[in-house]
Design a protein around this motif. Structure first.
Motif, PDB file in Angstrom:
ATOM      1  N   SER A 106      76.716  36.599  12.513  1.00  0.00           N
ATOM      2  CA  SER A 106      76.447  35.566  11.501  1.00  0.00           C
ATOM      3  C   SER A 106      76.916  34.183  11.948  1.00  0.00           C
ATOM      4  O   SER A 106      76.328  33.164  11.588  1.00  0.00           O
ATOM      5  CB  SER A 106      77.127  35.938  10.180  1.00  0.00           C
ATOM      6  OG  SER A 106      78.523  36.116  10.369  1.00  0.00           O
ATOM      7  N   GLY A 107      77.976  34.137  12.743  1.00  0.00           N
ATOM      8  CA  GLY A 107      78.525  32.837  13.131  1.00  0.00           C
ATOM      9  C   GLY A 107      77.963  32.274  14.427  1.00  0.00           C
ATOM     10  O   GLY A 107      78.320  31.160  14.828  1.00  0.00           O
ATOM     11  N   ALA A 108      77.084  33.011  15.094  1.00  0.00           N
ATOM     12  CA  ALA A 108      76.564  32.565  16.391  1.00  0.00           C
ATOM     13  C   ALA A 108      75.614  31.386  16.212  1.00  0.00           C
ATOM     14  O   ALA A 108      74.748  31.409  15.328  1.00  0.00           O
ATOM     15  CB  ALA A 108      75.848  33.715  17.093  1.00  0.00           C
ATOM     16  N   GLN A 109      75.779  30.347  17.035  1.00  0.00           N
ATOM     17  CA  GLN A 109      74.938  29.160  16.954  1.00  0.00           C
ATOM     18  C   GLN A 109      74.487  28.729  18.350  1.00  0.00           C
ATOM     19  O   GLN A 109      75.209  28.925  19.337  1.00  0.00           O
ATOM     20  CB  GLN A 109      75.706  27.999  16.307  1.00  0.00           C
ATOM     21  CG  GLN A 109      76.050  28.229  14.847  1.00  0.00           C
ATOM     22  CD  GLN A 109      76.741  27.020  14.235  1.00  0.00           C
ATOM     23  OE1 GLN A 109      77.481  26.304  14.895  1.00  0.00           O
ATOM     24  NE2 GLN A 109      76.497  26.787  12.951  1.00  0.00           N
ATOM     25  N   TRP A 110      73.287  28.145  18.405  1.00  0.00           N
ATOM     26  CA  TRP A 110      72.794  27.616  19.669  1.00  0.00           C
ATOM     27  C   TRP A 110      73.684  26.454  20.102  1.00  0.00           C
ATOM     28  O   TRP A 110      74.092  25.623  19.288  1.00  0.00           O
ATOM     29  CB  TRP A 110      71.349  27.119  19.526  1.00  0.00           C
ATOM     30  CG  TRP A 110      70.347  28.238  19.471  1.00  0.00           C
ATOM     31  CD1 TRP A 110      69.813  28.803  18.360  1.00  0.00           C
ATOM     32  CD2 TRP A 110      69.765  28.917  20.601  1.00  0.00           C
ATOM     33  NE1 TRP A 110      68.931  29.803  18.707  1.00  0.00           N
ATOM     34  CE2 TRP A 110      68.876  29.893  20.078  1.00  0.00           C
ATOM     35  CE3 TRP A 110      69.893  28.794  21.984  1.00  0.00           C
ATOM     36  CZ2 TRP A 110      68.139  30.740  20.888  1.00  0.00           C
ATOM     37  CZ3 TRP A 110      69.165  29.639  22.797  1.00  0.00           C
ATOM     38  CH2 TRP A 110      68.304  30.603  22.262  1.00  0.00           C
ATOM     39  N   GLU A 111      73.986  26.418  21.400  1.00  0.00           N
ATOM     40  CA  GLU A 111      74.785  25.332  21.960  1.00  0.00           C
ATOM     41  C   GLU A 111      74.047  24.708  23.142  1.00  0.00           C
ATOM     42  O   GLU A 111      73.339  25.390  23.885  1.00  0.00           O
ATOM     43  CB  GLU A 111      76.142  25.856  22.457  1.00  0.00           C
ATOM     44  CG  GLU A 111      77.058  26.366  21.382  1.00  0.00           C
ATOM     45  CD  GLU A 111      78.427  26.755  21.940  1.00  0.00           C
ATOM     46  OE1 GLU A 111      79.187  25.863  22.341  1.00  0.00           O
ATOM     47  OE2 GLU A 111      78.699  27.968  22.001  1.00  0.00           O
ATOM     48  N   LYS A 112      74.229  23.403  23.310  1.00  0.00           N
ATOM     49  CA  LYS A 112      73.685  22.707  24.467  1.00  0.00           C
ATOM     50  C   LYS A 112      74.755  22.672  25.544  1.00  0.00           C
ATOM     51  O   LYS A 112      75.904  22.326  25.277  1.00  0.00           O
ATOM     52  CB  LYS A 112      73.289  21.277  24.085  1.00  0.00           C
ATOM     53  CG  LYS A 112      72.668  20.487  25.226  1.00  0.00           C
ATOM     54  CD  LYS A 112      72.291  19.085  24.756  1.00  0.00           C
ATOM     55  CE  LYS A 112      71.653  18.294  25.889  1.00  0.00           C
ATOM     56  NZ  LYS A 112      71.270  16.924  25.443  1.00  0.00           N
ATOM     57  N   GLY A 113      74.380  23.097  26.763  1.00  0.00           N
ATOM     58  CA  GLY A 113      75.375  23.117  27.821  1.00  0.00           C
ATOM     59  C   GLY A 113      74.772  23.545  29.141  1.00  0.00           C
ATOM     60  O   GLY A 113      73.650  23.151  29.485  1.00  0.00           O
ATOM     61  N   TYR A 114      75.514  24.385  29.840  1.00  0.00           N
ATOM     62  CA  TYR A 114      75.079  24.831  31.157  1.00  0.00           C
ATOM     63  C   TYR A 114      75.201  26.342  31.274  1.00  0.00           C
ATOM     64  O   TYR A 114      76.100  26.965  30.692  1.00  0.00           O
ATOM     65  CB  TYR A 114      75.926  24.187  32.264  1.00  0.00           C
ATOM     66  CG  TYR A 114      75.750  22.700  32.371  1.00  0.00           C
ATOM     67  CD1 TYR A 114      74.722  22.142  33.135  1.00  0.00           C
ATOM     68  CD2 TYR A 114      76.608  21.837  31.696  1.00  0.00           C
ATOM     69  CE1 TYR A 114      74.559  20.772  33.222  1.00  0.00           C
ATOM     70  CE2 TYR A 114      76.455  20.463  31.779  1.00  0.00           C
ATOM     71  CZ  TYR A 114      75.423  19.938  32.545  1.00  0.00           C
ATOM     72  OH  TYR A 114      75.260  18.586  32.624  1.00  0.00           O
ATOM     73  N   PHE A 115      74.280  26.921  32.035  1.00  0.00           N
ATOM     74  CA  PHE A 115      74.371  28.321  32.446  1.00  0.00           C
ATOM     75  C   PHE A 115      74.726  28.280  33.924  1.00  0.00           C
ATOM     76  O   PHE A 115      73.989  27.716  34.734  1.00  0.00           O
ATOM     77  CB  PHE A 115      73.031  29.027  32.230  1.00  0.00           C
ATOM     78  CG  PHE A 115      73.067  30.501  32.532  1.00  0.00           C
ATOM     79  CD1 PHE A 115      73.676  31.384  31.660  1.00  0.00           C
ATOM     80  CD2 PHE A 115      72.490  31.002  33.695  1.00  0.00           C
ATOM     81  CE1 PHE A 115      73.709  32.744  31.929  1.00  0.00           C
ATOM     82  CE2 PHE A 115      72.524  32.364  33.970  1.00  0.00           C
ATOM     83  CZ  PHE A 115      73.139  33.236  33.079  1.00  0.00           C
ATOM     84  N   SER A 116      75.871  28.832  34.263  1.00  0.00           N
ATOM     85  CA  SER A 116      76.400  28.720  35.618  1.00  0.00           C
ATOM     86  C   SER A 116      76.542  30.116  36.220  1.00  0.00           C
ATOM     87  O   SER A 116      76.986  31.044  35.543  1.00  0.00           O
ATOM     88  CB  SER A 116      77.762  28.015  35.554  1.00  0.00           C
ATOM     89  OG  SER A 116      78.340  27.874  36.824  1.00  0.00           O
ATOM     90  N   VAL A 117      76.165  30.273  37.484  1.00  0.00           N
ATOM     91  CA  VAL A 117      76.177  31.594  38.126  1.00  0.00           C
ATOM     92  C   VAL A 117      76.993  31.550  39.420  1.00  0.00           C
ATOM     93  O   VAL A 117      76.738  30.733  40.305  1.00  0.00           O
ATOM     94  CB  VAL A 117      74.748  32.071  38.455  1.00  0.00           C
ATOM     95  CG1 VAL A 117      74.780  33.505  38.987  1.00  0.00           C
ATOM     96  CG2 VAL A 117      73.850  31.989  37.234  1.00  0.00           C
ATOM     97  N   THR A 118      77.986  32.429  39.526  1.00  0.00           N
ATOM     98  CA  THR A 118      78.743  32.618  40.761  1.00  0.00           C
ATOM     99  C   THR A 118      78.352  33.974  41.354  1.00  0.00           C
ATOM    100  O   THR A 118      77.527  34.690  40.802  1.00  0.00           O
ATOM    101  CB  THR A 118      80.264  32.585  40.504  1.00  0.00           C
ATOM    102  OG1 THR A 118      80.642  33.765  39.761  1.00  0.00           O
ATOM    103  CG2 THR A 118      80.661  31.347  39.707  1.00  0.00           C
ATOM    104  N   ASP A 119      78.977  34.355  42.465  1.00  0.00           N
ATOM    105  CA  ASP A 119      78.663  35.643  43.088  1.00  0.00           C
ATOM    106  C   ASP A 119      79.145  36.824  42.248  1.00  0.00           C
ATOM    107  O   ASP A 119      78.652  37.940  42.395  1.00  0.00           O
ATOM    108  CB  ASP A 119      79.295  35.740  44.481  1.00  0.00           C
ATOM    109  CG  ASP A 119      78.563  34.880  45.493  1.00  0.00           C
ATOM    110  OD1 ASP A 119      77.405  34.527  45.225  1.00  0.00           O
ATOM    111  OD2 ASP A 119      79.157  34.545  46.533  1.00  0.00           O
ATOM    112  N   GLU A 120      80.118  36.596  41.373  1.00  0.00           N
ATOM    113  CA  GLU A 120      80.723  37.707  40.638  1.00  0.00           C
ATOM    114  C   GLU A 120      80.569  37.613  39.123  1.00  0.00           C
ATOM    115  O   GLU A 120      81.007  38.499  38.398  1.00  0.00           O
ATOM    116  CB  GLU A 120      82.211  37.802  40.981  1.00  0.00           C
ATOM    117  CG  GLU A 120      82.463  38.140  42.449  1.00  0.00           C
ATOM    118  CD  GLU A 120      83.932  38.326  42.742  1.00  0.00           C
ATOM    119  OE1 GLU A 120      84.755  38.156  41.833  1.00  0.00           O
ATOM    120  OE2 GLU A 120      84.255  38.640  43.899  1.00  0.00           O
ATOM    121  N   GLY A 121      79.951  36.548  38.638  1.00  0.00           N
ATOM    122  CA  GLY A 121      79.827  36.417  37.195  1.00  0.00           C
ATOM    123  C   GLY A 121      78.890  35.296  36.805  1.00  0.00           C
ATOM    124  O   GLY A 121      78.357  34.584  37.656  1.00  0.00           O
TER     125      GLY A 121
END
Length: 267
Positions: A106-121
């Motif tokens: 219920s509390g989840a909201q769209w956020e503006k930001g970045y999706f970042s990818v490393t080798d492990e996560g």
């Protein structure tokens, strides 16, 4: 030109089982921990961890460095490093933990930001939140149509495990970026997932463990001898789908195991 110093503070580093007092200096491009200088762009990953009840930051770069900061600076430093470490970073809108255990948050909201990818996560980064999901916790990656702001939009749907729950998060960005991210994460997922094909008995046992039953209960329900069930437990542990939590072979599922149950339940 000399880098601007953003922060200078005393910290403790964890070394050979003990704490050592040093100074931390953060500049535009480097962390200086005592006598050790680390380029921000060479930091491979970052993690919030707990050592002896103390909240610390683990920095991965040619090994690991663990630092304990003053409480009022911990989140500030974590955020700065997370935004500047070595990673592929994409501008997106994201909905972190849209569902938890199949229930809409219920509390989840769209956020503006970045999706970042490393080798492990991979990371969800915004001004308020910096959330890291280990690749080993990733259950599935796919694209799907979802209602976003009253319109059907193509989004990236990530199924991952948090505290033994299957969680779904969504990423919204241009379709060309979306397709690239899906392929990128699929390759990382395939690289890290356990190589095992489960029998019907193993799928049943995995599901029973996930439901919280102990060894004796599973033994009765599955109609197996102790030695037979032990052999199945050994295989689940050896394959990385479970880990031993009691001497008498009580096991709980790893994120890979929880993800497998999620897939089994959808068949």
């Amino acid at each position: 030109m000399t880098d601007k110093v953003h922060l200078r503070t005393p910290v403790k580093t964890y070394d050979n089982g003990g704490w050592v007092d040093v100074e931390l200096i953060i500049t535009d491009s480097d962390l200086v921990i005592g006598k050790k200088s680390i380029s921000l762009k060479e930091i491979e990953d970052l993690e919030d961890i707990d050592i002896e009840g103390v909240s610390c930051i683990k920095i991965k770069k040619d090994g690991k460095f663990i630092i304990k900061l003053p409480l009022n600076l911990h989140q500030q430093v974590f955020k700065y490093i997370a935004f500047n470490l070595k990673a592929d970073k994409f501008a997106v809108f994201f909905l972190s933990s849209a569902t938890v255990g199949g229930v809409v948050s219920s509390g989840a909201q769209w956020e503006k930001g970045y999706f970042s990818v490393t080798d492990e996560g991979f990371w969800f980064l915004s001004a308020k939140n910096q959330k890291r999901i280990p690749i080993e916790n990733l259950g599935s990656v796919k694209t799907d149509l979802r209602d976003v702001g009253g319109k059907q939009r193509k989004v990236l749907v990530l199924s991952h495990v948090e505290k033994s729950n299957v969680v779904t998060s969504l990423v919204l960005c241009p379709e060309s970026t979306l397709e690239m991210l899906e392929g990128y994460l699929q390759r990382l997922f395939e690289k890290h997932k356990p190589a095992i094909k489960l029998s019907d008995n193993e799928m049943e046992i995995l599901t029973l463990i996930y439901s919280g039953l102990d060894f004796a209960s599973i033994e009765n329900i599955a109609g197996m001898s102790t030695d037979e069930l032990n052999s199945y437990y050994d295989r689940l542990v050896d394959s990385g789908l479970a880990k031993v939590v009691k001497i008498r072979k009580e096991i709980e599922l790893t994120p890979h195991g929880v993800s497998m149950v999620d897939k089994i339940s959808k068949r």
